[in-house]
Design a protein around this motif. Structure first.
Motif, PDB file in Angstrom:
ATOM      1  N   GLN A 183      72.410  64.205  35.545  1.00 51.61           N
ATOM      2  CA  GLN A 183      73.320  65.108  35.390  1.00 51.61           C
ATOM      3  C   GLN A 183      72.500  66.329  36.808  1.00 51.61           C
ATOM      4  OE1 GLN A 183      72.657  65.091  31.126  1.00 51.61           O
ATOM      5  NE2 GLN A 183      75.029  65.211  31.043  1.00 51.61           N
ATOM      6  N   GLU A 222      79.596  51.798  31.467  1.00 55.76           N
ATOM      7  CA  GLU A 222      79.946  52.961  31.303  1.00 55.76           C
ATOM      8  C   GLU A 222      79.612  54.241  30.876  1.00 55.76           C
ATOM      9  OE1 GLU A 222      83.577  53.505  27.327  1.00 55.76           O
ATOM     10  OE2 GLU A 222      82.308  51.618  27.712  1.00 55.76           O
ATOM     11  N   PHE A 223      77.836  54.143  30.304  1.00 55.60           N
ATOM     12  CA  PHE A 223      77.337  55.389  30.238  1.00 55.60           C
ATOM     13  C   PHE A 223      77.204  55.524  30.744  1.00 55.60           C
ATOM     14  CE2 PHE A 223      72.896  56.987  29.441  1.00 55.60           C
ATOM     15  CZ  PHE A 223      72.799  57.576  28.176  1.00 55.60           C
ATOM     16  N   GLU A 234      78.845  56.095  34.393  1.00 55.56           N
ATOM     17  CA  GLU A 234      79.576  56.648  34.516  1.00 55.56           C
ATOM     18  C   GLU A 234      80.596  58.024  33.311  1.00 55.56           C
ATOM     19  OE1 GLU A 234      82.368  52.489  36.215  1.00 55.56           O
ATOM     20  OE2 GLU A 234      83.008  53.651  34.011  1.00 55.56           O
ATOM     21  N   SER A 235      79.904  58.104  32.034  1.00 54.52           N
ATOM     22  CA  SER A 235      80.149  59.456  31.380  1.00 54.52           C
ATOM     23  C   SER A 235      79.754  60.481  31.606  1.00 54.52           C
ATOM     24  CB  SER A 235      79.520  59.221  30.207  1.00 54.52           C
ATOM     25  OG  SER A 235      78.928  59.038  29.753  1.00 54.52           O
ATOM     26  N   PRO A 274      73.818  64.491  27.091  1.00 52.76           N
ATOM     27  CA  PRO A 274      74.325  63.476  26.591  1.00 52.76           C
ATOM     28  C   PRO A 274      73.479  63.432  24.803  1.00 52.76           C
ATOM     29  CG  PRO A 274      73.308  61.710  27.637  1.00 52.76           C
ATOM     30  CD  PRO A 274      72.830  63.419  27.965  1.00 52.76           C
TER      31      PRO A 274
END
Length: 326
Positions: free
Chosen positions: A156, A176-177, A179-180, A290
């Motif tokens: 991030q 997927e996590f 990529e988010s 997150p």
């Protein structure tokens, strides 16, 4: 008050959730803890494997967020004010005493669990990328172990500083996590990963490597760097402390850079405010961690075992029962 006390150096199994004496104010700020962040060094402390070895019993916990119960008048802090703080120890409790210089107001719009998450990992990675790695917008950053707390912060912050990010994951279920989080490329940390990184950089390699895991991946990470690349040594989650032949650094014009945020702050007390100000600008611009993984403080042994087993994605926080009932 209740606290999670390490009674023996046997990992999370050595925890006891019990009553302890309330902290004393004196010249400290007393904080009612609403969320305590869990760091990998906490786990190492419980195993007796951290560079600072403590004899039980002790209460771990380096990061907290909550509200001020009391504070010396000179601090400007008032009872009921929302704050977050680096505690070094004692955070796994309903209250903790903190040196005034380690307390910062919590930004509006950031809940307590997220405020705790923004402490150790995000301060470390801002310091690592901005100061130690001298990251420039447009450079490419490779993050090893990107689904963990440090890796999440690295992805991030690198993106917030304008970098392109290639993130490595141990488990396909974490793709997927990650990529988010905004990673540009997510790859499995499996056989042949170095070739995959080279393919995604047109054979050039990366400008900065973030390595919180050490172990066997380190040698390939050195080879993954472009000319004048910087490998940031954050920690050794894999357990092994690697070595490097310095002639390889000379011949390839690359650097291996140590990142010891806690030790740097100990020697340069003003660094915390400086790094905090830089990170605050990113938070004001919209950076948010997150959603943390939340456990009650009373289930701390289970929570840290889940961390040890690689089951936690992002940041783990412990919440005292008193805080969740308020």
């Amino acid at each position: 008050m209740k606290a999670l006390v390490a009674q023996e150096l046997s990992g999370p199994a050595g925890f006891v959730y019990t009553d302890v004496t309330d902290p004393v104010g004196d010249d400290n700020v007393i904080v009612d803890v609403r969320a305590a962040g869990v760091c990998f060094p906490d786990l190492l402390l419980l195993r007796g494997e951290y560079q600072m070895r403590l004899d039980p019993p002790f209460v771990p916990g380096m990061e907290v967020a909550g509200v001020v119960r009391s504070a010396p008048a000179a601090t400007g802090l008032v009872a009921g004010q929302r704050v977050s703080a680096f505690t070094m120890l004692g955070g796994y409790a309903e209250q903790v005493a903190v040196a005034p210089g380690s307390v910062v107001p919590t930004s509006a719009g950031v809940d307590d669990a997220s405020a705790a998450a923004l402490l150790g990992n995000y301060y470390t990675m801002y310091f690592a990328l901005h100061r130690r790695g001298a990251l420039q917008a447009g450079e490419t950053v490779l993050v090893l172990g990107s689904a963990g707390g440090v890796g999440t912060a690295a992805v991030q912050i690198a993106k917030a500083l304008g970098a392109r990010v290639i993130a490595m994951v141990h488990r396909p279920s974490a793709i997927e996590f990650v990529e988010s989080l905004g990673a540009d490329v997510v790859l499995p940390l499996a056989d042949g990963w170095l070739d995959a990184v080279k393919t995604h950089t047109d054979g050039r390699g990366v400008d900065v490597v973030v390595d919180p895991i050490g172990g066997a991946a380190f040698d390939d990470a050195v080879r993954a760097m472009a000319t004048e690349g910087r490998l940031l040594v954050i920690g050794f989650a894999a357990g092994g402390i690697p070595t490097v032949k310095v002639n390889r650094l000379l011949l390839r014009n690359v650097s291996v850079v140590g990142v010891g945020w806690g030790e740097f702050v100990n020697r340069n007390p003003g660094a915390q405010a400086e790094v905090g100000a830089g990170l605050a600008k990113l938070v004001d611009a919209g950076l948010r961690p997150p959603a943390p993984v939340r456990f009650p403080l009373s289930a701390g042994a289970e929570a840290l075992q889940a961390l040890a087993d690689g089951k936690i994605r992002g940041k783990l926080v412990l919440e005292p029962a008193r805080a969740t009932s308020e």
